[in-house]
Design a protein around this motif. Structure first.
Motif, PDB file in Angstrom:
ATOM      1  N   SER A  28       0.809  -1.222   0.000  1.00 37.43           N
ATOM      2  CA  SER A  28       0.000   0.000   0.000  1.00 37.43           C
ATOM      3  C   SER A  28       0.840   1.268   0.000  1.00 37.43           C
ATOM      4  O   SER A  28       0.303   2.357  -0.075  1.00 37.43           O
ATOM      5  CB  SER A  28      -0.933   0.007   1.220  1.00 37.43           C
ATOM      6  OG  SER A  28      -0.166  -0.027   2.423  1.00 37.43           O
ATOM      7  N   PRO A  30       2.820   4.246  -1.290  1.00 37.80           N
ATOM      8  CA  PRO A  30       2.858   4.900  -2.611  1.00 37.80           C
ATOM      9  C   PRO A  30       4.298   5.001  -3.109  1.00 37.80           C
ATOM     10  O   PRO A  30       5.205   5.310  -2.342  1.00 37.80           O
ATOM     11  CB  PRO A  30       2.252   6.272  -2.342  1.00 37.80           C
ATOM     12  CG  PRO A  30       2.528   6.539  -0.891  1.00 37.80           C
ATOM     13  CD  PRO A  30       2.461   5.209  -0.207  1.00 37.80           C
ATOM     14  N   HIS A  47      -1.352   6.977  -6.816  1.00 40.53           N
ATOM     15  CA  HIS A  47      -1.509   5.913  -5.830  1.00 40.53           C
ATOM     16  C   HIS A  47      -2.902   5.306  -5.866  1.00 40.53           C
ATOM     17  O   HIS A  47      -3.081   4.083  -5.874  1.00 40.53           O
ATOM     18  CB  HIS A  47      -1.192   6.470  -4.434  1.00 40.53           C
ATOM     19  CG  HIS A  47      -1.475   5.494  -3.330  1.00 40.53           C
ATOM     20  ND1 HIS A  47      -0.765   4.318  -3.176  1.00 40.53           N
ATOM     21  CD2 HIS A  47      -2.429   5.502  -2.345  1.00 40.53           C
ATOM     22  CE1 HIS A  47      -1.230   3.646  -2.148  1.00 40.53           C
ATOM     23  NE2 HIS A  47      -2.251   4.360  -1.614  1.00 40.53           N
ATOM     24  N   ASN A  48      -3.902   6.170  -5.899  1.00 41.40           N
ATOM     25  CA  ASN A  48      -5.280   5.647  -5.905  1.00 41.40           C
ATOM     26  C   ASN A  48      -5.574   4.863  -7.174  1.00 41.40           C
ATOM     27  O   ASN A  48      -6.249   3.817  -7.150  1.00 41.40           O
ATOM     28  CB  ASN A  48      -6.263   6.818  -5.762  1.00 41.40           C
ATOM     29  CG  ASN A  48      -6.140   7.507  -4.411  1.00 41.40           C
ATOM     30  OD1 ASN A  48      -5.744   6.882  -3.416  1.00 41.40           O
ATOM     31  ND2 ASN A  48      -6.493   8.801  -4.353  1.00 41.40           N
ATOM     32  N   SER A  49      -5.047   5.373  -8.292  1.00 43.46           N
ATOM     33  CA  SER A  49      -5.299   4.658  -9.547  1.00 43.46           C
ATOM     34  C   SER A  49      -4.622   3.284  -9.523  1.00 43.46           C
ATOM     35  O   SER A  49      -5.162   2.292 -10.035  1.00 43.46           O
ATOM     36  CB  SER A  49      -4.754   5.471 -10.730  1.00 43.46           C
ATOM     37  OG  SER A  49      -5.424   6.709 -10.829  1.00 43.46           O
ATOM     38  N   ARG A  50      -3.426   3.232  -8.932  1.00 42.23           N
ATOM     39  CA  ARG A  50      -2.732   1.951  -8.856  1.00 42.23           C
ATOM     40  C   ARG A  50      -3.495   0.983  -7.966  1.00 42.23           C
ATOM     41  O   ARG A  50      -3.534  -0.228  -8.228  1.00 42.23           O
ATOM     42  CB  ARG A  50      -1.313   2.167  -8.330  1.00 42.23           C
ATOM     43  CG  ARG A  50      -0.438   2.913  -9.349  1.00 42.23           C
ATOM     44  CD  ARG A  50       0.899   3.359  -8.793  1.00 42.23           C
ATOM     45  NE  ARG A  50       1.697   2.212  -8.411  1.00 42.23           N
ATOM     46  CZ  ARG A  50       2.039   1.928  -7.146  1.00 42.23           C
ATOM     47  NH1 ARG A  50       1.658   2.715  -6.180  1.00 42.23           N
ATOM     48  NH2 ARG A  50       2.765   0.857  -6.889  1.00 42.23           N
ATOM     49  N   GLN A  51      -4.079   1.521  -6.928  1.00 45.91           N
ATOM     50  CA  GLN A  51      -4.867   0.659  -6.057  1.00 45.91           C
ATOM     51  C   GLN A  51      -6.086   0.100  -6.799  1.00 45.91           C
ATOM     52  O   GLN A  51      -6.421  -1.077  -6.669  1.00 45.91           O
ATOM     53  CB  GLN A  51      -5.312   1.454  -4.813  1.00 45.91           C
ATOM     54  CG  GLN A  51      -4.168   1.845  -3.889  1.00 45.91           C
ATOM     55  CD  GLN A  51      -3.587   0.641  -3.169  1.00 45.91           C
ATOM     56  OE1 GLN A  51      -4.239  -0.388  -3.061  1.00 45.91           O
ATOM     57  NE2 GLN A  51      -2.357   0.783  -2.701  1.00 45.91           N
ATOM     58  N   GLU A  52      -6.718   0.969  -7.581  1.00 49.64           N
ATOM     59  CA  GLU A  52      -7.879   0.508  -8.344  1.00 49.64           C
ATOM     60  C   GLU A  52      -7.466  -0.529  -9.395  1.00 49.64           C
ATOM     61  O   GLU A  52      -8.174  -1.518  -9.622  1.00 49.64           O
ATOM     62  CB  GLU A  52      -8.548   1.710  -9.016  1.00 49.64           C
ATOM     63  CG  GLU A  52      -9.192   2.699  -8.040  1.00 49.64           C
ATOM     64  CD  GLU A  52      -9.767   3.897  -8.765  1.00 49.64           C
ATOM     65  OE1 GLU A  52      -9.648   3.928 -10.021  1.00 49.64           O
ATOM     66  OE2 GLU A  52     -10.317   4.780  -8.106  1.00 49.64           O
TER      67      GLU A  52
END
Length: 670
Positions: A28, A30, A47-52
Motif C-alpha cells: 500500500s 505509494p 496511488h489511488n489509480s494503482r490501487q484501483e
C-alpha cells in the motif's frame, strides 16, 4: 475531608505512552515518482489509480486492458509519446544473448539470406560476434555451392612455385640411390612445415570468401566488366573462324583456321602473344596449367603399392631417363627415345625436366615382366581418376610454365611454352588432320584423335610418340579422358574405351546409327551424341548401353556431364538436361533459334552460345532465363567460362571478335 466541604480529590495516574504512528505496508506504500520531488510533492498522485488497477486482478485481464485503454484515451499526444518512449526499452530483450552460444548459432543456421545476416551483424556487439563465427559462413558457402576446397587455405610462396612439394610416401616401395636422399629429406621437412602452416594460418576467412563469391555470383546475374575486346578482320569466310578455346586462371588460348594461336591474359584481357608455326588451320588446343604435381593415375595408388610390396618386385633403374619420371613412379613404355636432349636449357626448365649432378635417373623396363605388372595393376584399379576439364585446361605435372598442345590440318602436334612463345616440339606421326586433343591431369601424356582413324599417345615432356591406338575404321571426331582411360567417338558410329598406358581397347560400344560428334566421360558414365539425334549413356565398366535419351530433332553436338546431370545441346537450338539417376528430362530449354555451338554449366548457371549470335545465361536448377551475356552478333563460335572469367568468341560486323569478361567484384566491394 472537612465536614461541609464539597471538594472530591481523585488520585492522578500517569497517562499511557502513546503507540507509534501506523506505517504503510509494502503493497500500500505509494511509489514516489522522481518528478514529485521537483514539484514539491510528498506522495504519488497515481496511488489511488494503482490501487484501483490492482483490485481488477480478480476480474481478469480483459478488465485490466479496458482500464488501461480508458487511461490512454485521456492522454494527449505528447503524453502518449512519453508513454511510448518509456515502454519501448522495457520490451527490448536480446534473446540470442540470453541463450547459450551453441543454441544461438543453431538458430542462425536457419537464415539463408546473406543480406539478412549482414543486417543482423549490425544489431549489437554480441550479434556481430556471433555472425563472425566461421562455421556460419562455411555453411553459407556450402549452401550456395561455393567451392571452398579450391580456394586455398595456404598462400603459396615463391619457393613453392619454383619447386613443388613431392609426396614422399609415393616412393616408400622403391629402392632409391644415395643421390636422391638429399631431395627426399628436404621435401619431407617442407611437407611437415607446410602442414603446420595450414593448421596455423589464420589469414583465410570463410566470411570474406563468401562475400567475394556472392558478389561474383550477383555480377553474373546483373552485369560484368568487359576487360578487352579484340577484333580481327576476316579476309575470307574460312580464315578467321575460331575452332577451339582453352581457359585457366591465367590464360585464354584461342585456335583459328588461319593457323594462328592467340594467347590472352585471363586477368587483364590483353593479347600476350601469338603462336606462329602451324602451316594450316588449327583445330584443337589444350592448355596445361603451370605448377601441379606428378599424378598417380597410372601406378601410384596406395593399394597398388601395397600389392607391389607384397609381391617383392623391384624396379630396375637406369641412368638415361628423366628424374621426374622416377619421382612419379610411372613406368615408361618401350619406344623410340625422345628429343628432349635437343631442347635448350631454358625450355627444359619450362617442361619440368629436372637435372641433378648432370644425370637423369629412370626406370626403363625390359619389356616383359614390368609391362605385365603394369597392365595387371591397372585392371585392378578402382579409382576412376580425374576427369578432363570443361575448359580444355589440364593440371600440370610441376612444370613452372604453362604449356599449349595444339594440332590441326598440317598433321603435326606442337608443344608451346606460353611464357616465351617458343615452339618446343613438333611431333609427327598422324597422316591426316588432328581433330581433337586431350592431356591427362598431372602427367605429360597427350592423346590425339585424327581423321586417319587412329589415336596416338604422346609424351609431351620428352617429345616422343608412345603408342598408336588402332581400331576405328573412319575419322576420330571426338575424345575424352578420365584418369588413364580415354574414350573416342568416330564417324564409323562406334565408341572405344582405351587404356592409355597399355594401349588396350577395353570396350567397343555400338548402338548409334550415324556419325558420332560428341562424347564425355567421367570415369563411371560415358555419354555420346551424334547425327542420329539421340544421346546414349554407357556403363564404363562393362561397355553396355544403359540409357537411350531422346528429345532432339537434329545433330547432338554439345554434351557435358555434371554431378548427377547430363546436359545436351543440338543443332535444333534445344538444350535438355537429364538426370543420371532416372534418365528422365529435367529441363527442356528452347535456348537458340539455330544450332547450339557452346554449352557449359555448373551448379548455379548454364551458359549457351548459338549460331543465332546470342550468348545466354540460364539457371541450372530451374532452367529459367536470366539474361544475355553480350550484345547480339552474327554467330557465336565458342564460349568458355570459369568462376569469374568468361571468354566469348564470335563474329560481329564481318570481324572475328574475342571478348574477355570479368565478373570479379570491385576492390571497394570486397
Amino acid at each position: 475531608m472537612a465536614r461541609g466541604s464539597s471538594t472530591l480529590y481523585v488520585p492522578i495516574v500517569s497517562p499511557p505512552t502513546p503507540a507509534p504512528s501506523p506505517r504503510l505496508s509494502m503493497s500500500s506504500r505509494p511509489n514516489l515518482h522522481p518528478e514529485a520531488f521537483f514539484q514539491g510533492l510528498t506522495f504519488d498522485p497515481a496511488h489511488n489509480s494503482r490501487q484501483e488497477f490492482a483490485s481488477l486482478s480478480t476480474a481478469g485481464s480483459a478488465a485490466r486492458r479496458q482500464y488501461l485503454a480508458s487511461l490512454l484515451n485521456e492522454c494527449t499526444p505528447s503524453e502518449l509519446l512519453f508513454i511510448s518512449t518509456t515502454i519501448a526499452p522495457l520490451l527490448k530483450r536480446d534473446f540470442l544473448k540470453e541463450l547459450p552460444m551453441e543454441l544461438s548459432l543453431y538458430i542462425l543456421c536457419f537464415v539463408d539470406a546473406p543480406r539478412t545476416l549482414a543486417r543482423a551483424s549490425q544489431v549489437s556487439r554480441h550479434w556481430h560476434t556471433l555472425l563472425s563465427d566461421e562455421w556460419t559462413w562455411k555453411r553459407m558457402c556450402d549452401f550456395y555451392y561455393f567451392d571452398t576446397d579450391r580456394c586455398g587455405m595456404r598462400h603459396a610462396t615463391d619457393e613453392d612455385e619454383e619447386e613443388p612439394l613431392v609426396e614422399m610416401e609415393r616412393f616408400a616401395d622403391y629402392p632409391l640411390d644415395p643421390a636422391l636422399q638429399w631431395l627426399i629429406a628436404k621435401n619431407r621437412k617442407r611437407q611437415h612445415q607446410s602442414t603446420s602452416k595450414e593448421l596455423l594460418d589464420k589469414s583465410f576467412s570463410y566470411r570474406r570468401y563468401f562475400k567475394y563469391s556472392y558478389k561474383t555470383m550477383m555480377n553474373w546475374r546483373r552485369n560484368g566488366h568487359l576487360l578487352r575486346a579484340h577484333r580481327v578482320p576476316v579476309v575470307n569466310p574460312d580464315s578467321g573462324v575460331i575452332t577451339s578455346v582453352a581457359l585457366d586462371a591465367d590464360w585464354v588460348v584461342v585456335g583459328l583456321t588461319n593457323s594462328r594461336i592467340h594467347v590472352f591474359s585471363a586477368k587483364t584481357g590483353v593479347l600476350s602473344r601469338t603462336l606462329i608455326g602451324h602451316e594450316l588451320g588449327v583445330w584443337a588446343v589444350n592448355l596445361v596449367s603451370r605448377g601441379g604435381y606428378w599424378g598417380d593415375d597410372a601406378m601410384g595408388s596406395r593399394h597398388k603399392r601395397k600389392e607391389r610390396k607384397r609381391r617383392g618386385k623391384e624396379r630396375r633403374w637406369n641412368e638415361d631417363d628423366s628424374l621426374s619420371s622416377r619421382l612419379a613412379g610411372i613406368s615408361l613404355p618401350n619406344g623410340p627415345p625422345g628429343v628432349d636432349h635437343l631442347v635448350p636449357p631454358s625450355l627444359r626448365a619450362a617442361l619440368g625436366l629436372e637435372e641433378r649432378s648432370g644425370q637423369h635417373v629412370s626406370n626403363q623396363e625390359d619389356g616383359t615382366g614390368e609391362a605385365e605388372e603394369t597392365e595387371e595393376f591397372l585392371e585392378t584399379d578402382l579409382d576412376p581418376g580425374k576427369r578432363s576439364d570443361d575448359c580444355c585446361a589440364t593440371e600440370g605435372w610441376g612444370q613452372p610454365n604453362a604449356l599449349v598442345v595444339s594440332g590441326g590440318c598440317d598433321k603435326v602436334l606442337r608443344v608451346w611454352d606460353v611464357k616465351t612463345g617458343y615452339c618446343i616440339y613438333v611431333l609427327r606421326g598422324h597422316t591426316s588432320t588432328i581433330r581433337c586433343i586431350k592431356v591427362l591431369h598431372n602427367r605429360p601424356t597427350a592423346v590425339t584423335g585424327s581423321r586417319d582413324s587412329t589415336l596416338r599417345v604422346w609424351d609431351v615432356q620428352r617429345g616422343r610418340m608412345l603408342r598408336v591406338l588402332q581400331g576405328h575404321q573412319q575419322s576420330v571426331r571426338c575424345l575424352d579422358v578420365c584418369g588413364n582411360k580415354v574414350v573416342s567417338g568416330s564417324y564409323d558410329t562406334t565408341l572405344r574405351l582405351w587404356n592409355v598406358d597399355t594401349g588396350e581397347c577395353l570396350h567397343v560400344m555400338r548402338g548409334h546409327f550415324h556419325q558420332i560428334y560428341s562424347v564425355v566421360f567421367d570415369g563411371v558414365h560415358i555419354a555420346s551424341g551424334g547425327l542420329d539425334t539421340t544421346v546414349r549413356v554407357w556403363n564404363a565398366t562393362n561397355g553396355h548401353c544403359i540409357a537411350l535419351l531422346q528429345g532432339h530433332t537434329a545433330l547432338v553436338c554439345q554434351l557435358q556431364l555434371g554431378p548427377g546431370i547430363l546436359a545436351t545441346g543440338g543443332s535444333d537450338g534445344r538444350v535438355i538436361t537429364f538426370s543420371l539417376a532416372t534418365f528422365t528430362a529435367l529441363q527442356r530449354i528452347a535456348a537458340h533459334d539455330s544450332s547450339v555451338t557452346s554449352l557449359q554449366f555448373d551448379r548455379r548457371f548454364l551458359v549457351t552460345g548459338g549460331n543465332d549470335g546470342r550468348v545466354r545465361l540460364f539457371e541450372t536448377k530451374t532452367g529459367n532465363y536470366v539474361r544475355e551475356l553480350t550484345e547480339p552478333c552474327e554467330s557465336v563460335w565458342k564460349v568458355v567460362y570459369r568462376k569469374d572469367t568468361c571468354a566469348i568468341m564470335c563474329k560481329r560486323a564481318g570481324k572475328t571478335v574475342m571478348e574477355i569478361w570479368s565478373y570479379k567484384p570491385k576492390e571497394t566491394e570486397v
